[in-house]
Motif scaffolding. Structure first.
Motif, mmCIF file in Angstrom:
data_model
loop_
_atom_site.group_PDB
_atom_site.id
_atom_site.type_symbol
_atom_site.label_atom_id
_atom_site.label_comp_id
_atom_site.label_asym_id
_atom_site.label_seq_id
_atom_site.Cartn_x
_atom_site.Cartn_y
_atom_site.Cartn_z
ATOM 1 N N SER A 19 44.037 31.440 -37.349
ATOM 2 C CA SER A 19 42.535 32.093 -38.289
ATOM 3 C C SER A 19 42.079 33.444 -37.418
ATOM 4 N N ASP A 20 40.776 34.770 -38.378
ATOM 5 C CA ASP A 20 40.536 35.638 -37.709
ATOM 6 C C ASP A 20 39.017 34.870 -36.277
ATOM 7 N N ASN A 21 39.213 33.573 -36.572
ATOM 8 C CA ASN A 21 38.400 32.873 -35.331
ATOM 9 C C ASN A 21 38.937 33.036 -34.280
ATOM 10 N N VAL A 22 40.229 32.908 -33.915
ATOM 11 C CA VAL A 22 41.002 32.440 -32.652
ATOM 12 C C VAL A 22 40.936 34.485 -31.981
ATOM 13 N N THR A 23 40.536 35.380 -32.545
ATOM 14 C CA THR A 23 40.175 36.312 -31.445
ATOM 15 C C THR A 23 39.580 36.575 -30.578
ATOM 16 N N GLY A 24 39.156 37.488 -30.023
ATOM 17 C CA GLY A 24 38.284 38.314 -28.792
ATOM 18 C C GLY A 24 37.471 38.749 -29.612
ATOM 19 N N ILE A 25 36.513 39.263 -28.719
ATOM 20 C CA ILE A 25 36.158 40.899 -29.584
ATOM 21 C C ILE A 25 35.844 41.843 -29.437
ATOM 22 N N SER A 26 35.429 43.005 -30.536
ATOM 23 C CA SER A 26 35.856 44.323 -30.099
ATOM 24 C C SER A 26 35.372 45.022 -29.265
ATOM 25 N N PRO A 27 36.142 45.519 -28.234
ATOM 26 C CA PRO A 27 35.616 46.534 -27.315
ATOM 27 C C PRO A 27 34.222 47.407 -27.605
ATOM 28 N N GLU A 28 33.748 47.687 -29.059
ATOM 29 C CA GLU A 28 32.231 48.919 -28.627
ATOM 30 C C GLU A 28 31.375 47.686 -28.899
ATOM 31 N N ILE A 29 32.359 46.194 -29.361
ATOM 32 C CA ILE A 29 30.252 45.023 -29.657
ATOM 33 C C ILE A 29 30.391 45.322 -28.047
ATOM 34 N N ILE A 30 31.556 44.765 -27.352
ATOM 35 C CA ILE A 30 31.647 44.565 -26.053
ATOM 36 C C ILE A 30 30.403 45.728 -24.764
ATOM 37 N N ALA A 31 30.791 46.732 -25.377
ATOM 38 C CA ALA A 31 30.162 47.845 -24.590
ATOM 39 C C ALA A 31 28.809 47.697 -25.190
#
Length: 357
Positions: free
Chosen positions: A5-17
Motif C-alpha cells: 500500500s501507499d500507506n506503508v511509506t514514511g513522510i515526505s522530507p518537506e512535510i517533516i520540515a
C-alpha cells in the motif's frame, strides 16, 4: 520492497520540515492558528475558486463527516459497490449520518456510469414515504480498481446528480494521482465538473496524517465544524495537520509525489505484461496494479522478500501492487526480474543429457 500500500511509506522530507517548523513556539488551539487560517486562501488558489476547507486526520473522517452534512438519517448515498465508503469504513458513513443507507451500483473498473445512476435514481422512490430518500452521490477518484474517472464521465454523472436534486461528493484519497493521470488541474476535476465536496487526501501521498474536507458549494459547509467537533476530529493542536497540508500543496509537492508514484506503477505494469501467464485486471491509470500472477511467481516473490496483498484472500492469485511517492526504481526493476525468473518453467534434463549421449 513493500508494495502492499501507499500507506506503508514514511513522510515526505518537506512535510517533516514543516512539522519541525510548526513545533517552534506557541500557537492558538482548535484551528485558530496561522497555519489553519492560511489554508483557506492557499486551497482557494489551488482550486482557482473560493473554498472552505476543514483539516481532519483520516480519510474516513473526511468522507463520513462530509457525507453527514448532505445526507439525512433517512437518506441514501449512491456509490460503487467496491468503494471505500461501502466496504472499508466499518459503517462510518452510516454512523455519522445517523443511519443513512449506502446504495451500491456495479461498474467496470471500479466506476459507476451516468446511465446506470440515472436508471437507479428514477426507480428510487423519491418522495415515497416507504423508501430512503436519494440525497448524495459519492465517486472515488482514483477508484478502488486503480482507474480514473475522466472529466467527461464526472460531468455526465454530475448532470444526472443535478437532475435528481442530489449533491456530488468525491472521495479523493488518491486525488493527486488522478489529477496527474488526467493531466488536468484540480479545478477541472472537481467544481468545474460539478463536484460539490471533496475529501482531499494527502496521507497516501507523503503526509503523516492529514486529510481535508473541501467545500466548493460553501453553503453546505455551515454545520461541518460542529459535526467535526462532535465526531472527535477537531484537534486542539490543529497546526500540525494544517502545516502538513500547507507544505503538501506548496511548490507542487503533491504533484511531484503523485507523478513519481504513477510513473513507478506504469513501469511495474509494463514489466509484468511481458511475463507469460500474467494478466492485468484493470488499466493502470494511477498508482495501483491489480494482476493475476502464476502461483509460482507469487511464491517466488514472497520468498525473495517482496510484500504485497493477495487481493481476494488466501489461495487467490489476484494480487494488488501499490507504488508510492518514494518507491525506488531499483525495487520495481527487482520485482519484475524476480517475477520473470520464477515464471520460467524448470524442465527436467533430457534423457540424452542424463546418459551423456
Amino acid at each position: 520492497m513493500n508494495f502492499c500500500s501507499d500507506n506503508v511509506t514514511g513522510i515526505s522530507p518537506e512535510i517533516i520540515a514543516a512539522l519541525i517548523a510548526a513545533n517552534e513556539g506557541a500557537a492558538m488551539p482548535y484551528g485558530n492558528d496561522e497555519y489553519t487560517r492560511r489554508l483557506q486562501s492557499k486551497f482557494s488558489q489551488l482550486f482557482e475558486t473560493e473554498v472552505t476547507v476543514f483539516p481532519v486526520a483520516t480519510g474516513s473522517a473526511a468522507n463520513a463527516i462530509a457525507l453527514s452534512v448532505i445526507t439525512p438519517s433517512y437518506g441514501a448515498i449512491y456509490c460503487h459497490a467496491d468503494s471505500h465508503i461501502n466496504l472499508d469504513e466499518c459503517g462510518a458513513p452510516e454512523f455519522y449520518t445517523g443511519g443513512a443507507k449506502l446504495v451500491s451500483l456495479p461498474g467496470v473498473g471500479g466506476k459507476i456510469t451516468a446511465a446506470d445512476l440515472d436508471i437507479k435514481l428514477k426507480k428510487a422512490g423519491a418522495g415515497v414515504v416507504h423508501h430512503v430518500q436519494p440525497a448524495a452521490v459519492s465517486l472515488t477518484q482514483a477508484t478502488e480498481a486503480g482507474t480514473v474517472y475522466t472529466l467527461d464521465e464526472i460531468r455526465a454523472i454530475s448532470e444526472v446528480t443535478r437532475a435528481h436534486n442530489l449533491t456530488l461528493h468525491m472521495d479523493g484519497a488518491r486525488f493527486a494521482n488522478a489529477v496527474v493521470s488526467l493531466g488536468c488541474t484540480p479545478a477541472d476535476i472537481t467544481w468545474r465538473a460539478g463536484v460539490d465536496i471533496l475529501s482531499f487526501g494527502a496521507t497516501k501521498n507523503g503526509a503523516m496524517a492529514a486529510e481535508a474536507a473541501v467545500f466548493f458549494n460553501r453553503n453546505l459547509a455551515e454545520t461541518f465544524h460542529f459535526r467535526r467537533k462532535r465526531g472527535g476530529h477537531l484537534f486542539s493542536k490543529m497546526r500540525f495537520l494544517s502545516a502538513q497540508l500547507e507544505a503538501y500543496i506548496t511548490d507542487n509537492l503533491w504533484r511531484r509525489n503523485a507523478s513519481h508514484a504513477n510513473k513507478m506503477a506504469a513501469k511495474l505494469a509494463n514489466g509484468l505484461t511481458s511475463i507469460p501467464g500474467v494478466k492485468l485486471l484493470h488499466p493502470v491509470q494511477a498508482n495501483e496494479i491489480f494482476a493475476d500472477l502464476p502461483e509460482a511467481v507469487i511464491q517466488g516473490l514472497y520468498g525473495e522478500g517482496f510484500q504485497f496483498y493477495r487481493w481476494e484472500g488466501e489461495g487467490s492469485t489476484i494480487v494488488r501492487l501499490v507504488t508510492a511517492f518514494n518507491t525506488k526504481e531499483e525495487d520495481v526493476v527487482a520485482f519484475i526480474e524476480t517475477a520473470k525468473r520464477y515464471s520460467t518453467p524448470v524442465y527436467p534434463p533430457a534423457m540424452g543429457e542424463l546418459t551423456g549421449v
